[in-house]
Design a protein around this motif. Structure first.
Motif, PDB file in Angstrom:
ATOM      1  N   HIS A  39       0.794  -1.226   0.000  1.00 21.71           N
ATOM      2  CA  HIS A  39       0.000   0.000   0.000  1.00 21.71           C
ATOM      3  C   HIS A  39       0.833   1.287   0.000  1.00 21.71           C
ATOM      4  O   HIS A  39       0.305   2.346  -0.379  1.00 21.71           O
ATOM      5  CB  HIS A  39      -0.916   0.022   1.228  1.00 21.71           C
ATOM      6  N   SER A 110       1.015  11.460   9.872  1.00 25.94           N
ATOM      7  CA  SER A 110       0.343  10.804  10.996  1.00 25.94           C
ATOM      8  C   SER A 110       1.394  10.040  11.788  1.00 25.94           C
ATOM      9  O   SER A 110       2.528   9.845  11.324  1.00 25.94           O
ATOM     10  CB  SER A 110      -0.758   9.849  10.520  1.00 25.94           C
ATOM     11  N   GLU A 228      -5.988   8.245  19.115  1.00 23.61           N
ATOM     12  CA  GLU A 228      -6.842   7.059  19.257  1.00 23.61           C
ATOM     13  C   GLU A 228      -6.005   5.945  19.879  1.00 23.61           C
ATOM     14  O   GLU A 228      -4.821   5.806  19.572  1.00 23.61           O
ATOM     15  CB  GLU A 228      -7.355   6.636  17.881  1.00 23.61           C
ATOM     16  N   LYS A 250      -4.662  -3.126  11.799  1.00 22.99           N
ATOM     17  CA  LYS A 250      -5.158  -1.907  12.435  1.00 22.99           C
ATOM     18  C   LYS A 250      -4.418  -0.679  11.925  1.00 22.99           C
ATOM     19  O   LYS A 250      -5.035   0.360  11.631  1.00 22.99           O
ATOM     20  CB  LYS A 250      -5.013  -2.014  13.956  1.00 22.99           C
ATOM     21  N   HIS A 253      -5.335   0.072   8.191  1.00 23.69           N
ATOM     22  CA  HIS A 253      -6.710   0.597   8.136  1.00 23.69           C
ATOM     23  C   HIS A 253      -6.746   2.046   8.614  1.00 23.69           C
ATOM     24  O   HIS A 253      -7.427   2.894   8.003  1.00 23.69           O
ATOM     25  CB  HIS A 253      -7.628  -0.272   9.001  1.00 23.69           C
ATOM     26  N   PHE A 254      -6.024   2.348   9.671  1.00 26.18           N
ATOM     27  CA  PHE A 254      -5.966   3.714  10.199  1.00 26.18           C
ATOM     28  C   PHE A 254      -5.424   4.675   9.132  1.00 26.18           C
ATOM     29  O   PHE A 254      -5.983   5.754   8.906  1.00 26.18           O
ATOM     30  CB  PHE A 254      -5.082   3.743  11.435  1.00 26.18           C
ATOM     31  N   GLN A 256      -5.349   4.261   5.842  1.00 26.22           N
ATOM     32  CA  GLN A 256      -6.236   4.352   4.686  1.00 26.22           C
ATOM     33  C   GLN A 256      -7.453   5.211   4.981  1.00 26.22           C
ATOM     34  O   GLN A 256      -7.996   5.857   4.084  1.00 26.22           O
ATOM     35  CB  GLN A 256      -6.659   2.962   4.244  1.00 26.22           C
ATOM     36  N   GLN A 257      -7.880   5.244   6.247  1.00 22.26           N
ATOM     37  CA  GLN A 257      -9.024   6.073   6.618  1.00 22.26           C
ATOM     38  C   GLN A 257      -8.697   7.553   6.561  1.00 22.26           C
ATOM     39  O   GLN A 257      -9.606   8.397   6.538  1.00 22.26           O
ATOM     40  CB  GLN A 257      -9.484   5.713   8.035  1.00 22.26           C
ATOM     41  N   LEU A 258      -7.415   7.891   6.540  1.00 21.83           N
ATOM     42  CA  LEU A 258      -7.006   9.304   6.504  1.00 21.83           C
ATOM     43  C   LEU A 258      -7.135   9.904   5.130  1.00 21.83           C
ATOM     44  O   LEU A 258      -7.110  11.119   4.970  1.00 21.83           O
ATOM     45  CB  LEU A 258      -5.545   9.437   6.988  1.00 21.83           C
ATOM     46  N   ASP A 259      -7.237   9.062   4.110  1.00 21.10           N
ATOM     47  CA  ASP A 259      -7.304   9.565   2.733  1.00 21.10           C
ATOM     48  C   ASP A 259      -8.579  10.372   2.491  1.00 21.10           C
ATOM     49  O   ASP A 259      -9.625  10.079   3.043  1.00 21.10           O
ATOM     50  CB  ASP A 259      -7.249   8.392   1.747  1.00 21.10           C
TER      51      ASP A 259
END
Length: 259
Positions: A39, A110, A228, A250, A253-254, A256-259
């Motif tokens: 990724h 991040s 978090e 985890k 996923h964290f 990728q959620q920032l995109d």
């Protein structure tokens, strides 16, 4: 310059930079590489005196401070023309990442902090002070084994404990003493970090059995809106080694959620 290794997809893919802890090396991330390379562009660094960053220049440098160590990581980023990156750290590496972010927030997209060190409890402070007093008379590997056992005491933590001990064997004795002294002085710096909220998206991944550091991280996250906490059950301090699949899923996923 610090030794580094890159795994690059293309110039449009975001970078993730991994920072190991004291006594380790970039090799501790071997269980993260396969998943993260799918990724992201990946950068691994060996901090001064660790891994392959053992050139004579690092043997001669006697001033060890977190800002100087952080600047050496920034030097690698500049060399590779990486303007900003996600950081992933373990143990003492989380302090270095946080220190970099306080001074250069524009370089940090991040932070993922595994087995984060944000406060030494009373027992930890006493043990570190004792270690400083004994470091000149007790063989450094014996001292390291002792502290590895204090932080990772259970039978199920043996793999993580042995990994860090084996990496510590590769350190020069003078190098170990310098890092040990640096860690012993860490609480004033951490107090400053706890007061400030960097405002950078931050994920703390902690083991439920990381009794020395989990309580302070729990309180920290309660006070900081941008943070978090994810706790892995039945897991100790070195979460990326003990539960790599959970850690990787985890963390990715964290990000990728920032995109």
């Amino acid at each position: 310059m610090l030794h580094f290794t890159t795994y690059k997809q293309d110039k449009h893919t975001e970078w993730v930079t991994f920072v190991h802890g004291a006594g380790g090396s970039s090799s501790i991330w071997f269980r993260q590489l396969r998943d993260f390379r799918k990724h992201f562009n990946v950068l691994l660094v060996d901090l001064r005196g660790h891994g392959k960053s053992k050139k004579p220049i690092y043997e001669k440098l006697k001033e060890y401070t977190f800002d100087k160590i952080g600047d050496e990581v920034i030097e690698v980023l500049d060399h590779l023309q990486i303007r900003s990156t996600h950081f992933v750290g373990i143990s003492l590496g989380t302090i270095i990442i946080r220190e970099i972010t306080e001074r250069y927030p524009e370089r940090t997209r991040s932070m993922i902090m595994g087995g984060a060190v944000m406060k030494l409890n009373l027992r930890g402070q006493i043990l570190m002070r004792l270690g400083v007093l004994l470091k000149s008379v007790v063989p450094y590997l014996l001292l390291y084994r002792f502290f590895a056992f204090i932080i990772m005491p259970r039978k199920k933590h043996r793999e993580s404990r042995n990994l860090f001990i084996n990496e510590a064997k590769k350190l020069y004795q003078k190098e170990f003493k310098r890092w040990f002294t640096l860690v012993a002085e860490v609480n004033p710096l951490l107090k400053w970090f706890r007061i400030k909220d960097a405002g950078i998206p931050t994920l703390y991944i902690m083991g439920s059995e990381d009794h020395m550091f989990l309580p302070s991280i729990t309180k920290l996250v309660q006070d900081h809106d941008s943070s978090e906490l994810f706790v892995i059950p039945d897991c100790g301090h070195v979460v990326n080694v003990e539960r790599p699949d959970v850690f990787n899923n985890k963390a990715i996923h964290f990000l990728q959620q920032l995109d």
